[in-house]
Design a protein around this motif. Structure first.
Motif, short mmCIF file in Angstrom:
data_model
loop_
_atom_site.label_atom_id
_atom_site.label_comp_id
_atom_site.label_asym_id
_atom_site.label_seq_id
_atom_site.Cartn_x
_atom_site.Cartn_y
_atom_site.Cartn_z
N ILE A 125 0.86 -1.19 0.00
CA ILE A 125 0.00 0.00 0.00
C ILE A 125 0.89 1.24 0.00
O ILE A 125 1.83 1.32 0.78
N VAL A 126 0.57 2.17 -0.91
CA VAL A 126 1.25 3.47 -0.91
C VAL A 126 0.21 4.48 -0.46
O VAL A 126 -0.83 4.65 -1.11
N ALA A 127 0.45 5.14 0.68
CA ALA A 127 -0.56 6.02 1.25
C ALA A 127 0.04 7.32 1.75
O ALA A 127 1.23 7.39 2.06
N CYS A 128 -0.81 8.34 1.85
CA CYS A 128 -0.38 9.60 2.45
C CYS A 128 -0.07 9.39 3.94
O CYS A 128 -0.65 8.52 4.59
N MET A 129 0.82 10.22 4.45
CA MET A 129 1.21 10.09 5.86
C MET A 129 0.20 10.73 6.82
O MET A 129 0.37 10.65 8.04
N ASP A 130 -0.85 11.33 6.28
CA ASP A 130 -1.82 12.06 7.11
C ASP A 130 -2.21 11.24 8.36
O ASP A 130 -2.52 10.06 8.28
N ALA A 131 -2.19 11.92 9.51
CA ALA A 131 -2.41 11.24 10.79
C ALA A 131 -3.83 10.70 10.95
O ALA A 131 -4.09 9.86 11.82
N ARG A 132 -4.75 11.15 10.09
CA ARG A 132 -6.13 10.66 10.18
C ARG A 132 -6.35 9.34 9.46
O ARG A 132 -7.44 8.76 9.52
N THR A 136 -9.30 12.89 1.05
CA THR A 136 -9.89 14.23 1.04
C THR A 136 -9.17 15.11 2.06
O THR A 136 -8.58 14.61 3.02
N ASP A 137 -9.22 16.42 1.86
CA ASP A 137 -8.65 17.39 2.80
C ASP A 137 -7.15 17.18 3.01
O ASP A 137 -6.63 17.40 4.11
#
Ligand SMILES: [Zn+2]
Length: 173
Positions: A33-40, A90-91
């Protein structure tokens, strides 16, 4: 207590109830999985994954940088993963700035030039960004043709994961 000290204390409790010391190194679901590091984004519960199930490669924006390609190649060639999920959301903070403005701010703030990072990869369309990352993986000559790559946008308000459709990039062997 600082955040790191709190984390070290939490690990003391984690270790006491730890029973996963015998997992195999290759991801059980053959998934990367390649994902954003966003804490949410808490990837494992979001996707019903357990420890040992998947490689999770994260950075700001969920961008397929050279280093992400490096990790994917190792994941596939040495550890047997066969499917890749690209997850943006999103966001995303990457929607809130432009590379050039950040570079100018850093130059002015520090008074110093830097050769790296060459780019920050800010973007203004999440779905388009996902498609570009999927394409970067698909089109790489060292990514095997049978690897499945699919892109998604996660909604931080609802918890929903939506596949980015409208493009068929799956390679035909
Ligand atoms: Zn993000």
């Amino acid at each position: 207590m600082g955040a790191i000290d709190a984390a070290i204390t939490a690990n003391g409790s984690y270790e006491k109830s730890f029973h996963q010391g015998n997992l195999a190194m290759p991801p059980a679901r053959k998934l990367a999985i390649v994902a954003c590091m966003d804490a949410r984004l808490t990837i494992e519960p979001m996707l019903g994954l357990k420890t040992g199930d998947a490689h999770i490669i994260r950075n700001a924006g969920g961008i397929v940088t050279d280093d992400v390609v490096r990790s994917l190649i190792i994941s596939q060639q040495l550890l047997g993963t066969q499917e890749v999920m690209v997850i943006n959301h999103t966001d995303c903070g990457m929607l809130t700035f432009k590379d050039e403005a950040l570079r100018t701010k850093l130059l002015k703030g520090t008074g110093k030039l830097a050769v790296a990072p060459a780019r920050f990869y800010s973007f203004d369309d999440v779905e388009q960004n996902v498609l570009e990352q999927v394409h970067k993986i698909h089109s790489h000559p060292w990514i095997p043709q049978q690897i499945t790559v699919r892109g998604f946008v996660y909604d931080v308000k609802s918890g929903n994961l939506l596949e980015v459709t409208g493009v068929e990039l799956r390679r035909v062997a």
